[in-house]
Design an enzyme around this catalytic site. Structure first.
Site, PDB file in Angstrom:
ATOM      1  N   VAL A 194      50.530 129.327  40.388  1.00 53.62           N
ATOM      2  CA  VAL A 194      49.250 129.737  40.969  1.00 53.62           C
ATOM      3  C   VAL A 194      49.363 131.030  41.780  1.00 53.62           C
ATOM      4  CG1 VAL A 194      48.280 127.413  41.000  1.00 53.62           C
ATOM      5  CG2 VAL A 194      49.596 128.205  42.960  1.00 53.62           C
ATOM      6  N   SER A 229      43.939 106.237  44.580  1.00 55.36           N
ATOM      7  CA  SER A 229      42.578 106.740  44.345  1.00 55.36           C
ATOM      8  C   SER A 229      41.837 106.010  43.230  1.00 55.36           C
ATOM      9  CB  SER A 229      42.613 108.242  44.052  1.00 55.36           C
ATOM     10  OG  SER A 229      43.305 108.495  42.861  1.00 55.36           O
ATOM     11  N   THR A 256      54.510 133.016  45.015  1.00 54.23           N
ATOM     12  CA  THR A 256      55.561 134.021  45.214  1.00 54.23           C
ATOM     13  C   THR A 256      54.993 135.426  45.131  1.00 54.23           C
ATOM     14  OG1 THR A 256      57.142 132.481  44.226  1.00 54.23           O
ATOM     15  CG2 THR A 256      57.829 134.775  44.426  1.00 54.23           C
ATOM     16  N   LYS A 309      39.789 117.247  40.771  1.00 55.00           N
ATOM     17  CA  LYS A 309      39.141 116.118  40.102  1.00 55.00           C
ATOM     18  C   LYS A 309      37.722 116.469  39.662  1.00 55.00           C
ATOM     19  CE  LYS A 309      41.771 112.544  42.589  1.00 55.00           C
ATOM     20  NZ  LYS A 309      41.712 111.450  43.570  1.00 55.00           N
TER      21      LYS A 309
END
Length: 803
Positions: free
Chosen positions: A390, A708, A393, A751
């Site tokens: 994502v 969940s 770094t 989600k």
């Protein structure tokens, strides 16, 4: 001078065959032998064959082996020439030396390693006129070269030949590594031409120097050059023997330690130089005088250099001490780069390098603003955590670019040794400083942007706990005097901007986590991935593959097809690989000069990438007991189906689908809650006690865990007992308690995005998760309806249809 070929020259035998050293008459016979106008050419990598000389050759190249086998079988002569560049494995015609030697193959031996060794004898010199073939091996038309021989009465030439003999014999006598029979071999050579060729072949010369001798048509000039090389070799040998004689005397134990160094000193004296430890120490002191270090550090350096002066330069401790002092001098004590604290410029750079991640970029800009206003680094150290790919770094790189600081990255994945952080004590053999100070030395400044990559993947081994060593590094109150075992001095790390990255913060020990400010970097939505692909990934891959931006165009629809069908991740690494594969396919067509279509269709994408992966889609609500849940994975959000079924039994609960301990507990809680409140749900107790219920979560190969799915489990069980179907296009997520309360869960953004991709229209959440929904941009929520609940009864009222 080397006489390695002497054995071959004197004793080459194949049954009764014998090849003696050439006489003058035999040499004339070789010169008058018939030679074809076209020869197969054997290129030699590291030697030169001279006329009359016999040498062994080991062939490993397929072309060479084929040539030698055919020539040996047909009893044909071949042409032998050297390569211009010995490093070339597969030479071309232009890589062959122009002048070579016609050769006869006397013997061929197949070696155990697959190579072929042959015994070659040079016949006469030739010049390549034209290369006629390169496969299956080289063939060339040649012109035979004539030797310009001096007349027998040429006294100068005869004197040169005698000198070559004399110097060769002197070299053999003075070199203990040469056999005594070598002198006899030199004396028995009758032909002057063969003597020059034999000595030239065996001298310790480079291939290019030997090739120069072979090219010389004038035999007298070749003899002069050979004598010149012999004299140089003789002088080297005499100098070596002279050095040894100077140091050959009665030695005690201490003198033995000086022996090798004395030889080196003598050589340097002959060259006009010398080894001077005093000069080396003066150079270290001069460098130390320019350092900006504290009084204590200066005193420590002076103490250590005084110790070095007392050491014997030949002792191992001397080089250890010198390396230590040089490392001290190489560290950038107090040397800092000038920051560019322009927040607007930093924002522009972050926006250029990264799409989305608005909250993360906002936190980084706040961090830089504090640095600008306060002027020190006492603020908490950032830890960017989130799924792989994502941009955690690369955010560090952008910060370094924005601040105009040096960038250093240290990967901590798999680190188990505390010495990697703190270094080894320099008393140990092979001791080294820790990687923290090594990177500071590499940066050249004391204030780089330092990325501690994968900090959650450090482990504890037999050599200490590196996570404990990191406590001092990342504590602003302590790292102003970071102690490295090798340096034995405190080093100021307070000006270093440390940024850690992690995937799973639960793996980071609590004391270390407490020293960092955790900044979550969420995964990208499909829409964000499409924009990243358009703005960054596709242009980057086109440039790396040598294509123009106009060569390939992927519209939003095609990019969405690639994202949905071929990637399953929160980041964009897999997406970049898929785009790279599409670009490579296009690059192949361009290189083959095929006609290309810049706009790539879905059919073409499927042809290149294969059949797309079927993403989870909402199915239907036709069967009671089937409920759609929402799950978070390390690669993003997903939907899952929970199924329940009844069978005659004793009220037992069984579960399948590769479920973890917490998820099994959720199902147990759900069943017990139903038993306790069966009247409220309209379920007879004898039906519950007389039935076994089985709960299954499909995709059994994938491990599943977490709390969940609690409300999903309970809804499925109640739906199965009451035979009430679940509302269509509905999904849910939340934890339950035995009191029937619904608790909040994490991973809401991922989600929600997964639900939207699957075609879900309504979602049930805990009312405490409403704040998470409010943080998501409105355009991601379009088309979704949310139900916020506090109790399980509310969930069932919304989810279950009436019979």
């Amino acid at each position: 001078m080397k006489l390695d070929n002497l054995t071959f020259q004197e004793n080459i035998t194949e049954e009764s065959e014998f090849i003696p050293l050439l006489s003058k008459e035999e040499e004339d016979n070789l010169l008058n032998a018939d030679t074809p106008d076209e020869l197969a050419i054997l290129p030699l990598r590291n030697t030169v064959l001279f006329p009359g000389v016999v040498i062994p050759i080991t062939a490993g190249r397929d072309k060479s082996i084929k040539l030698l086998k055919e020539a040996y079988k047909n009893k044909e002569v071949i042409g032998v020439t050297s390569q211009k560049d010995i490093k070339i494995d597969e030479p071309k015609a232009e890589d062959l030396s122009e002048v070579g030697t016609v050769a006869k193959i006397h013997k061929m031996i197949k070696m155990p390693d697959g190579n072929t060794t042959v015994i070659l004898q040079g016949l006469r010199r030739f010049k390549i006129k034209e290369v006629t073939a390169e496969t299956p091996y080289f063939k060339a038309k040649i012109d035979l070269l004539k030797e310009a021989r001096p007349i027998d009465e040429d006294d100068e030439y005869n004197a040169i030949i005698e000198s070559i003999k004399d110097v060769s014999i002197r070299i053999i006598k003075n070199n203990p590594n040469m056999p005594s029979e070598a002198s006899f071999a030199i004396n028995t050579i009758e032909s002057p031409t063969f003597l020059v060729n034999f000595v030239g072949s065996n001298m310790d010369l480079k291939v290019t120097e030997k090739q120069t001798l072979l090219k010389e048509n004038d035999l007298k000039e070749r003899a002069i050059k050979t004598l010149r090389h012999l004299n140089v070799e003789m002088q080297k040998l005499e100098l070596k023997n002279d050095i040894q004689s100077k140091t050959r005397y009665e030695m005690d134990q201490q003198q033995r330690e000086y022996f090798l160094n004395q030889q080196m000193r003598t050589i340097q004296e002959e060259l006009g130089g010398g080894f001077n430890t005093d000069r080396e120490i003066d150079e270290l002191k001069t460098r130390a005088s320019k350092q900006k270090w504290s009084k204590e550090t200066a005193e420590h350096f002076n103490k250590e250099i005084s110790r070095m002066q007392r050491l014997n330069a030949q002792m191992p401790e001397y080089s250890i001490q010198r390396n230590y002092l040089e490392f001290m001098l190489d560290l950038p004590w107090g040397k800092v780069s000038k920051d560019k604290l322009d927040i607007n410029r930093a924002k522009k750079i972050l926006d250029q390098d990264h799409y989305g991640l608005e909250k993360v970029k906002e936190r980084i800009l706040e961090y830089l603003a504090v640095l600008k206003l306060k002027g020190d680094m006492k603020s908490p150290i950032l830890c960017l955590y989130g799924p792989p790919g994502v941009g955690k770094t690369s955010l560090g790189k952008s910060i370094a670019k924005a601040l105009n600081r040096e960038y250093q990255r240290m990967s901590l994945g798999g680190l188990h040794d505390e010495s990697e952080i703190r270094g080894h004590r320099k008393t140990y053999i092979g001791a080294m400083p820790g990687r923290i100070l090594q990177n500071i030395k590499k940066a050249g400044y004391s204030n780089p942007v330092f990325i501690l990559d994968e900090i959650d993947k450090m482990g504890r081994g037999n050599h200490g706990d590196p996570t404990s060593a990191m406590l001092e590094v990342l504590d602003p109150e302590q790292n102003s005097s970071f102690y490295d075992n090798y340096l034995e001095q405190g080093y100021d790390l307070s000006k270093v901007m440390f940024i850690a990255t992690a995937n799973d913060i639960s793996e980071i020990p609590a004391p270390l986590r407490d020293r960092m400010e955790m900044v979550q970097v969420n995964g990208y939505t499909v829409e964000e991935k499409i924009e990243i692909a358009k703005k960054y990934l596709l242009p980057k891959q086109l440039e790396e593959h040598g294509l123009k931006k106009t060569d390939l165009k992927l519209n939003k629809k095609e990019l969405e097809f690639v994202v949905d069908g071929y990637t399953r991740e929160s980041g964009v690494r897999t997406l970049e690989k898929r785009i790279a594969k599409l670009v490579r396919n296009l690059a192949k067509d361009v290189a083959m000069e095929k006609e290309i279509e810049p706009k790539m269709s879905k059919e073409k994408i499927e042809e290149v990438l294969g059949t797309p992966r079927e993403s989870n889609r909402y199915e239907n609500n036709k069967v009671p007991g089937v409920v759609t849940g929402l799950a978070w994975t390390s690669v993003g959000g997903d939907i899952l189906f929970i199924e329940s079924i009844l069978s005659k039994g004793k009220g037992n609960l069984s579960m399948t689908g590769n479920l973890g301990k917490v998820m099994k507990e959720s199902a147990q809680i759900a069943l017990e809650y139903v038993k306790a409140n069966h009247k409220q749900f309209g379920i007879p107790l004898d039906k519950i006690e007389g039935s076994n219920i089985h709960v299954h979560v499909p995709e059994g190969a994938v491990p599943k865990d977490g709390p969940s799915a609690g409300i999903t489990m309970l809804t499925s069980i109640v739906s199965t007992f009451t035979r009430r179907k679940v509302k269509s296009n509905l999904a849910m997520t939340g934890e339950i308690t035995l009191r029937g309360k619904v608790l909040p869960v994490g991973g809401i953004k991922e989600k929600i995005l997964a639900a939207k991709r699957a075609g879900i229209k309504e979602i049930i959440l805990c009312n405490q998760n409403q704040k998470d929904i409010n943080e998501i941009e409105d355009h991601y929520l379009k088309g979704l309806k949310f139900h916020y609940v506090e109790t399980m009864q509310e969930v069932l009222d919304i989810a279950l249809l009436k019979n």
